[in-house]
Write a protein that holds these residues in place. Structure first.
Motif, PDB file in Angstrom:
ATOM      1  N   ARG A  38       0.845  -1.192   0.000  1.00 52.17           N
ATOM      2  CA  ARG A  38       0.000   0.000   0.000  1.00 52.17           C
ATOM      3  C   ARG A  38       0.882   1.245   0.000  1.00 52.17           C
ATOM      4  O   ARG A  38       1.810   1.360   0.794  1.00 52.17           O
ATOM      5  CB  ARG A  38      -0.896   0.010   1.236  1.00 52.17           C
ATOM      6  CG  ARG A  38      -1.705  -1.247   1.449  1.00 52.17           C
ATOM      7  CD  ARG A  38      -3.008  -1.234   0.792  1.00 52.17           C
ATOM      8  NE  ARG A  38      -3.876  -0.328   1.526  1.00 52.17           N
ATOM      9  CZ  ARG A  38      -5.077  -0.008   1.139  1.00 52.17           C
ATOM     10  NH1 ARG A  38      -5.565  -0.509   0.044  1.00 52.17           N
ATOM     11  NH2 ARG A  38      -5.809   0.817   1.833  1.00 52.17           N
ATOM     12  N   ARG A  39       0.562   2.168  -0.884  1.00 50.56           N
ATOM     13  CA  ARG A  39       1.270   3.447  -0.976  1.00 50.56           C
ATOM     14  C   ARG A  39       0.430   4.491  -0.265  1.00 50.56           C
ATOM     15  O   ARG A  39      -0.764   4.619  -0.503  1.00 50.56           O
ATOM     16  CB  ARG A  39       1.471   3.818  -2.439  1.00 50.56           C
ATOM     17  CG  ARG A  39       2.326   5.043  -2.616  1.00 50.56           C
ATOM     18  CD  ARG A  39       2.769   5.210  -4.059  1.00 50.56           C
ATOM     19  NE  ARG A  39       3.717   4.193  -4.475  1.00 50.56           N
ATOM     20  CZ  ARG A  39       5.029   4.216  -4.224  1.00 50.56           C
ATOM     21  NH1 ARG A  39       5.544   5.219  -3.546  1.00 50.56           N
ATOM     22  NH2 ARG A  39       5.815   3.265  -4.638  1.00 50.56           N
ATOM     23  N   VAL A  40       1.073   5.245   0.623  1.00 50.01           N
ATOM     24  CA  VAL A  40       0.396   6.257   1.445  1.00 50.01           C
ATOM     25  C   VAL A  40       0.776   7.630   0.929  1.00 50.01           C
ATOM     26  O   VAL A  40       1.956   7.909   0.703  1.00 50.01           O
ATOM     27  CB  VAL A  40       0.781   6.117   2.939  1.00 50.01           C
ATOM     28  CG1 VAL A  40       0.055   7.135   3.789  1.00 50.01           C
ATOM     29  CG2 VAL A  40       0.513   4.694   3.432  1.00 50.01           C
ATOM     30  N   SER A  41      -0.228   8.496   0.761  1.00 51.35           N
ATOM     31  CA  SER A  41      -0.005   9.866   0.280  1.00 51.35           C
ATOM     32  C   SER A  41      -0.776  10.850   1.137  1.00 51.35           C
ATOM     33  O   SER A  41      -1.840  10.514   1.675  1.00 51.35           O
ATOM     34  CB  SER A  41      -0.512  10.029  -1.154  1.00 51.35           C
ATOM     35  OG  SER A  41      -0.018   9.053  -1.999  1.00 51.35           O
ATOM     36  N   LEU A  42      -0.262  12.063   1.208  1.00 47.39           N
ATOM     37  CA  LEU A  42      -1.003  13.155   1.842  1.00 47.39           C
ATOM     38  C   LEU A  42      -2.114  13.617   0.898  1.00 47.39           C
ATOM     39  O   LEU A  42      -1.935  13.638  -0.311  1.00 47.39           O
ATOM     40  CB  LEU A  42      -0.089  14.339   2.130  1.00 47.39           C
ATOM     41  CG  LEU A  42       0.940  14.189   3.237  1.00 47.39           C
ATOM     42  CD1 LEU A  42       1.812  15.434   3.315  1.00 47.39           C
ATOM     43  CD2 LEU A  42       0.270  13.924   4.567  1.00 47.39           C
ATOM     44  N   THR A  43      -3.232  14.015   1.474  1.00 46.95           N
ATOM     45  CA  THR A  43      -4.314  14.588   0.672  1.00 46.95           C
ATOM     46  C   THR A  43      -4.066  16.083   0.487  1.00 46.95           C
ATOM     47  O   THR A  43      -3.246  16.691   1.191  1.00 46.95           O
ATOM     48  CB  THR A  43      -5.671  14.399   1.366  1.00 46.95           C
ATOM     49  OG1 THR A  43      -5.649  15.111   2.608  1.00 46.95           O
ATOM     50  CG2 THR A  43      -5.999  12.921   1.590  1.00 46.95           C
ATOM     51  N   ALA A  44      -4.808  16.660  -0.431  1.00 49.83           N
ATOM     52  CA  ALA A  44      -4.733  18.115  -0.637  1.00 49.83           C
ATOM     53  C   ALA A  44      -5.137  18.836   0.643  1.00 49.83           C
ATOM     54  O   ALA A  44      -4.563  19.880   0.980  1.00 49.83           O
ATOM     55  CB  ALA A  44      -5.627  18.520  -1.809  1.00 49.83           C
ATOM     56  N   LYS A  45      -6.101  18.280   1.362  1.00 52.12           N
ATOM     57  CA  LYS A  45      -6.555  18.873   2.623  1.00 52.12           C
ATOM     58  C   LYS A  45      -5.390  18.957   3.619  1.00 52.12           C
ATOM     59  O   LYS A  45      -5.179  19.997   4.257  1.00 52.12           O
ATOM     60  CB  LYS A  45      -7.691  18.021   3.208  1.00 52.12           C
ATOM     61  CG  LYS A  45      -8.158  18.419   4.578  1.00 52.12           C
ATOM     62  CD  LYS A  45      -9.237  17.436   5.065  1.00 52.12           C
ATOM     63  CE  LYS A  45      -9.668  17.687   6.480  1.00 52.12           C
ATOM     64  NZ  LYS A  45     -10.732  16.744   6.913  1.00 52.12           N
ATOM     65  N   ALA A  46      -4.640  17.874   3.758  1.00 51.55           N
ATOM     66  CA  ALA A  46      -3.500  17.864   4.687  1.00 51.55           C
ATOM     67  C   ALA A  46      -2.445  18.872   4.254  1.00 51.55           C
ATOM     68  O   ALA A  46      -1.935  19.643   5.081  1.00 51.55           O
ATOM     69  CB  ALA A  46      -2.900  16.467   4.770  1.00 51.55           C
ATOM     70  N   LYS A  47      -2.123  18.881   2.964  1.00 54.91           N
ATOM     71  CA  LYS A  47      -1.102  19.804   2.460  1.00 54.91           C
ATOM     72  C   LYS A  47      -1.521  21.258   2.669  1.00 54.91           C
ATOM     73  O   LYS A  47      -0.693  22.098   3.020  1.00 54.91           O
ATOM     74  CB  LYS A  47      -0.841  19.538   0.983  1.00 54.91           C
ATOM     75  CG  LYS A  47      -0.124  18.234   0.733  1.00 54.91           C
ATOM     76  CD  LYS A  47       0.032  17.993  -0.754  1.00 54.91           C
ATOM     77  CE  LYS A  47       0.641  16.635  -1.029  1.00 54.91           C
ATOM     78  NZ  LYS A  47       0.729  16.369  -2.470  1.00 54.91           N
ATOM     79  N   ALA A  48      -2.804  21.527   2.476  1.00 57.63           N
ATOM     80  CA  ALA A  48      -3.289  22.904   2.641  1.00 57.63           C
ATOM     81  C   ALA A  48      -3.217  23.362   4.088  1.00 57.63           C
ATOM     82  O   ALA A  48      -3.026  24.553   4.361  1.00 57.63           O
ATOM     83  CB  ALA A  48      -4.727  23.006   2.131  1.00 57.63           C
ATOM     84  N   ARG A  49      -3.354  22.446   5.029  1.00 57.25           N
ATOM     85  CA  ARG A  49      -3.344  22.813   6.451  1.00 57.25           C
ATOM     86  C   ARG A  49      -1.956  22.850   7.069  1.00 57.25           C
ATOM     87  O   ARG A  49      -1.788  23.367   8.183  1.00 57.25           O
ATOM     88  CB  ARG A  49      -4.233  21.854   7.235  1.00 57.25           C
ATOM     89  CG  ARG A  49      -5.695  22.047   6.909  1.00 57.25           C
ATOM     90  CD  ARG A  49      -6.577  21.228   7.769  1.00 57.25           C
ATOM     91  NE  ARG A  49      -7.972  21.448   7.400  1.00 57.25           N
ATOM     92  CZ  ARG A  49      -8.975  20.754   7.879  1.00 57.25           C
ATOM     93  NH1 ARG A  49      -8.757  19.798   8.766  1.00 57.25           N
ATOM     94  NH2 ARG A  49     -10.199  21.002   7.491  1.00 57.25           N
ATOM     95  N   LEU A  50      -0.971  22.309   6.380  1.00 54.71           N
ATOM     96  CA  LEU A  50       0.381  22.246   6.958  1.00 54.71           C
ATOM     97  C   LEU A  50       0.942  23.603   7.368  1.00 54.71           C
ATOM     98  O   LEU A  50       1.510  23.710   8.455  1.00 54.71           O
ATOM     99  CB  LEU A  50       1.343  21.538   6.008  1.00 54.71           C
ATOM    100  CG  LEU A  50       1.327  20.023   6.110  1.00 54.71           C
ATOM    101  CD1 LEU A  50       2.251  19.416   5.066  1.00 54.71           C
ATOM    102  CD2 LEU A  50       1.719  19.553   7.492  1.00 54.71           C
ATOM    103  N   PRO A  51       0.805  24.657   6.577  1.00 55.49           N
ATOM    104  CA  PRO A  51       1.334  25.943   7.041  1.00 55.49           C
ATOM    105  C   PRO A  51       0.691  26.404   8.352  1.00 55.49           C
ATOM    106  O   PRO A  51       1.390  26.900   9.243  1.00 55.49           O
ATOM    107  CB  PRO A  51       1.001  26.906   5.888  1.00 55.49           C
ATOM    108  CG  PRO A  51       0.920  26.021   4.685  1.00 55.49           C
ATOM    109  CD  PRO A  51       0.331  24.731   5.185  1.00 55.49           C
ATOM    110  N   ALA A  52      -0.612  26.207   8.511  1.00 56.84           N
ATOM    111  CA  ALA A  52      -1.286  26.590   9.758  1.00 56.84           C
ATOM    112  C   ALA A  52      -0.819  25.707  10.916  1.00 56.84           C
ATOM    113  O   ALA A  52      -0.666  26.182  12.045  1.00 56.84           O
ATOM    114  CB  ALA A  52      -2.801  26.516   9.591  1.00 56.84           C
ATOM    115  N   VAL A  53      -0.582  24.435  10.645  1.00 55.71           N
ATOM    116  CA  VAL A  53      -0.093  23.509  11.668  1.00 55.71           C
ATOM    117  C   VAL A  53       1.284  23.952  12.149  1.00 55.71           C
ATOM    118  O   VAL A  53       1.539  24.043  13.356  1.00 55.71           O
ATOM    119  CB  VAL A  53      -0.058  22.058  11.126  1.00 55.71           C
ATOM    120  CG1 VAL A  53       0.756  21.143  12.041  1.00 55.71           C
ATOM    121  CG2 VAL A  53      -1.466  21.517  10.947  1.00 55.71           C
ATOM    122  N   MET A  54       2.172  24.241  11.215  1.00 58.57           N
ATOM    123  CA  MET A  54       3.529  24.661  11.589  1.00 58.57           C
ATOM    124  C   MET A  54       3.507  25.987  12.343  1.00 58.57           C
ATOM    125  O   MET A  54       4.242  26.175  13.313  1.00 58.57           O
ATOM    126  CB  MET A  54       4.422  24.759  10.353  1.00 58.57           C
ATOM    127  CG  MET A  54       4.651  23.434   9.663  1.00 58.57           C
ATOM    128  SD  MET A  54       5.310  22.210  10.823  1.00 58.57           S
ATOM    129  CE  MET A  54       4.637  20.717  10.156  1.00 58.57           C
TER     130      MET A  54
END
Length: 152
Positions: free
Chosen positions: A97-113
């Motif tokens: 199984r290949r695991v990828s980040l969703t667009a939702k996760a990528k979009a929230r990363l700056p706010a998370v950091m």
């Protein structure tokens, strides 16, 4: 506190008490900041590994995120439920199984950091650069001491 037959024990008098207390407070503040963003501290090793490396096979993700298999399976299930990752069959090995980040996760990363940085800044308020360097060196030594399998 007096231990029966032994000397008085004052937990506040040992550094490990304060390390533990600080760690618990820091984790609580991180969780409070991340929860509204749909993230949790447990997600971060996976998120960081996928952000740095792109899609990974689940077995490779285990190594990079330093998470045990049973924990990883439960974690990925929650992250998939929360819409942060997708798992798909690997095109080369259909069993993997290949695991990828969703667009939702990528979009929230700056706010998370940014949220995490606010906690770090609050925790380190009033601590000089010299004190920070000394603290980090000391904590690294503590980790090395406890991580060394040959030590007593």
């Amino acid at each position: 506190m007096k231990v029966k037959g032994g000397p008085a024990w004052a937990p506040e008098s040992v550094p490990t008490f304060w390390i533990n207390h600080a760690s618990r407070l820091i984790m609580r503040h991180f969780e409070e900041q991340l929860r509204p963003l749909g993230f949790g501290m447990a997600y971060l090793p996976v998120i960081i590994a996928l952000e740095e490396n792109g899609p990974l096979l689940q077995r490779d993700l285990l190594e990079r995120a330093h998470v045990e298999q049973p924990t990883m399976a439960a974690l990925l299930g929650r992250m998939e439920r929360d819409g942060l990752i997708v798992r798909a069959p690997d095109p080369v090995d259909g069993r993997a199984r290949r695991v990828s980040l969703t667009a939702k996760a990528k979009a929230r990363l700056p706010a998370v950091m940014s949220a995490m940085q606010r906690v770090v800044e609050r925790a380190m308020s009033g601590v000089s650069e010299r004190e920070r360097a000394a603290l980090m060196a000391t904590l690294r030594r503590v980790v090395e001491n406890l991580d060394d399998p040959s030590a007593g």
